[in-house]
Design an enzyme around this catalytic site. Structure first.
Site, PDB file in Angstrom:
ATOM      1  N   TYR A  98     -42.145 -38.191 -59.075  1.00 58.09           N
ATOM      2  CA  TYR A  98     -41.840 -39.528 -58.528  1.00 58.09           C
ATOM      3  C   TYR A  98     -42.155 -40.672 -59.489  1.00 58.09           C
ATOM      4  O   TYR A  98     -41.368 -41.626 -59.570  1.00 58.09           O
ATOM      5  CB  TYR A  98     -42.507 -39.714 -57.148  1.00 58.09           C
ATOM      6  CG  TYR A  98     -41.728 -38.992 -56.068  1.00 58.09           C
ATOM      7  CD1 TYR A  98     -40.753 -39.652 -55.332  1.00 58.09           C
ATOM      8  CD2 TYR A  98     -41.922 -37.630 -55.832  1.00 58.09           C
ATOM      9  CE1 TYR A  98     -40.005 -38.984 -54.372  1.00 58.09           C
ATOM     10  CE2 TYR A  98     -41.191 -36.951 -54.879  1.00 58.09           C
ATOM     11  CZ  TYR A  98     -40.229 -37.628 -54.146  1.00 58.09           C
ATOM     12  OH  TYR A  98     -39.485 -36.965 -53.204  1.00 58.09           O
ATOM     13  N   GLU A 140     -41.819 -33.083 -47.961  1.00 56.23           N
ATOM     14  CA  GLU A 140     -41.599 -31.978 -48.911  1.00 56.23           C
ATOM     15  C   GLU A 140     -42.808 -31.037 -48.948  1.00 56.23           C
ATOM     16  O   GLU A 140     -42.634 -29.814 -48.973  1.00 56.23           O
ATOM     17  CB  GLU A 140     -41.281 -32.548 -50.312  1.00 56.23           C
ATOM     18  CG  GLU A 140     -39.870 -33.137 -50.360  1.00 56.23           C
ATOM     19  CD  GLU A 140     -39.662 -34.244 -51.388  1.00 56.23           C
ATOM     20  OE1 GLU A 140     -40.464 -34.349 -52.339  1.00 56.23           O
ATOM     21  OE2 GLU A 140     -38.696 -35.015 -51.239  1.00 56.23           O
TER      22      GLU A 140
END
Ligand code: HEM
Length: 392
Positions: A98, A140
């Protein structure tokens, strides 16, 4: 929840950011792949990069998320987050990825907006990014934790390849090592990694279709101009080993006893086969209207299986539309004018976008609420992001 400082800044800038996404996206990917070429090997699809509209899904969804936060201060767009998290998990996206996307996306935004990217504007969009990233990371993590193993991809050997319909190949994959297999829920897909002639791995998602116990079976429609399907359909041989992910995807068979409508076009038949197989195993007594459109009877992938599963259900009926005159119950594109859809039906659609939009409008016109219509998009979602009617 968006902070009080950021809210007015996002309100003021959402229009311009949304408008600039098509220009920000290419710059974002260019800079990210320049810094991290490894992300194009086994993670991102090169074809999606060539297709500008599809590449916009990632950055576009952040603008969509921001506008959702403005209009729904108490909640998140769960459906969008879930779809993306499933796709990410099938590709092995991890928390440490990310900051990479953040750096290059925000670099691209700052360069594009120039002087308009003041520290306040950057801070507000940073907040949106990390709210969304944290929500995705959490989903996730839950998805990874629910698997029967801790790997992203496991080796599977091609056990069988069969031509089904003029352009589709059904491929049965059996485990090539002892990695435990997570059982799939009907309607889910796997990511398959395919080695390209230049040595780069390219991932693609394929819905699982019914196959022998202990295997994964997919149906690949050949796109001669595509990068991956010609390799799978022409070059991959029985005995070859491919890397296959655990099953993911959140478009599943609507539960309950009410009537079901399963409408597909072309290769969109794949999730319907999984749903019908599940209903057969459950000895379901549900009323099931199975609608299928295709170019011709010859093109219809896994036709025999489709027909057989419908025949095994006591209250299921199949109706077809074929572009080749005389090949189906009706000629041409699917037209629900003469088909009565029960207003309490749960509808699942899968096929090209224009097909799903037309069929969805037609069933809604017959009184089915928008929330009773689910759809599976094969490929990046270009609809959910713009589909305001979903909340009806
Ligand atoms: C796909 C959003 C972070 C890798 C997508 C899609 C969206 C999205 C909307 C399209 C899903 C679909 O409909 O198929 C986001 C957002 C992120 C984020 C909002 C950050 C907040 C990441 C990260 C990675 C990543 C960190 C890994 C480096 C991918 C890949 C795809 C994808 C590989 C598949 C599509 C393709 O190959 O072009 N993401 N994503 N994403 N995302 Fe993310």
């Amino acid at each position: 929840m968006l902070s009080d400082q950021s809210r007015p800044v996002i309100e003021q800038t959402i229009g311009v950011v949304a408008e600039r996404i098509p220009f920000i996206t290419p710059e974002f990917y260019r800079s990210m792949f320049e810094a991290r070429p490894d992300l194009l090997d086994g993670m991102f699809s090169r074809s999606n990069q060539k297709n500008g509209t599809q590449a916009q899904a990632l950055a576009g969804s952040i603008a969509m998320f921001a506008s959702w936060l403005l209009t729904h201060p108490e909640g998140y767009p769960d459906e969008l987050l879930s779809r993306v998290a499933h796709k990410h998990a099938s590709l092995g996206v991890l928390p440490q990825h990310y900051p990479i996307v953040h750096e290059h996306l925000f670099g691209a935004i700052a360069r594009d907006l120039g002087d308009a990217a003041t520290p306040e504007v950057v801070a507000a969009w940073d907040e949106v990014y990390w709210l969304m990233a944290d929500a995705l990371i959490k989903i996730e993590e839950g998805l990874y934790a629910g698997q029967a193993n801790s790997v992203v991809f496991a080796p599977f050997r091609v056990a069988a390849k069969e031509q089904t319909g003029t352009t589709t190949t059904a491929i049965t994959l059996e485990p090539a090592d002892g990695t435990p297999m997570t059982p799939a829920v009907a309607g889910q897909y796997v990511t398959v990694e395919v080695r390209m002639p230049d040595g780069v791995d390219q991932p693609r998602q394929f819905t699982l279709v019914p196959g022998p116990e202990g295997t994964r079976r997919i149906a690949v429609r050949l796109d001669e101009r595509g990068e991956v399907t010609p390799v799978l359909c022409h070059d991959v041989q029985v005995g070859d080993v491919l890397r296959v992910s655990n099953p993911y995807g959140d478009v599943v068979l609507p539960e309950g006893e009410g009537p079901l409508v399963l409408a597909s076009a072309g290769i969109g038949v794949t999730p319907m086969l999984a749903f019908l197989d599940r209903l057969v195993r459950q000895e379901s007594q549900r009323q099931v209207l199975v609608l299928h459109a295709d170019r011709s009877a010859e093109d219809w992938a896994l036709r025999e299986l489709h027909e057989m599963l419908v025949a095994e259900l006591p209250h299921a009926r199949l109706e077809t539309w074929m572009e080749t005159p005389g090949d189906g119950d009706h000629d041409g594109f699917m037209d629900l004018g003469a088909v009565r859809i029960p207003a309490n039906a749960q509808v699942v659609l899968c096929g090209p976008l224009p097909f799903m939009q037309a069929v969805r409008s037609a069933v809604i016109a017959q009184g089915v609420p928008g929330r009773s219509v689910a759809y599976e998009i094969l490929g990046p979602d270009q609809w959910m992001l713009h589909d305001e009617a979903r909340e009806t």
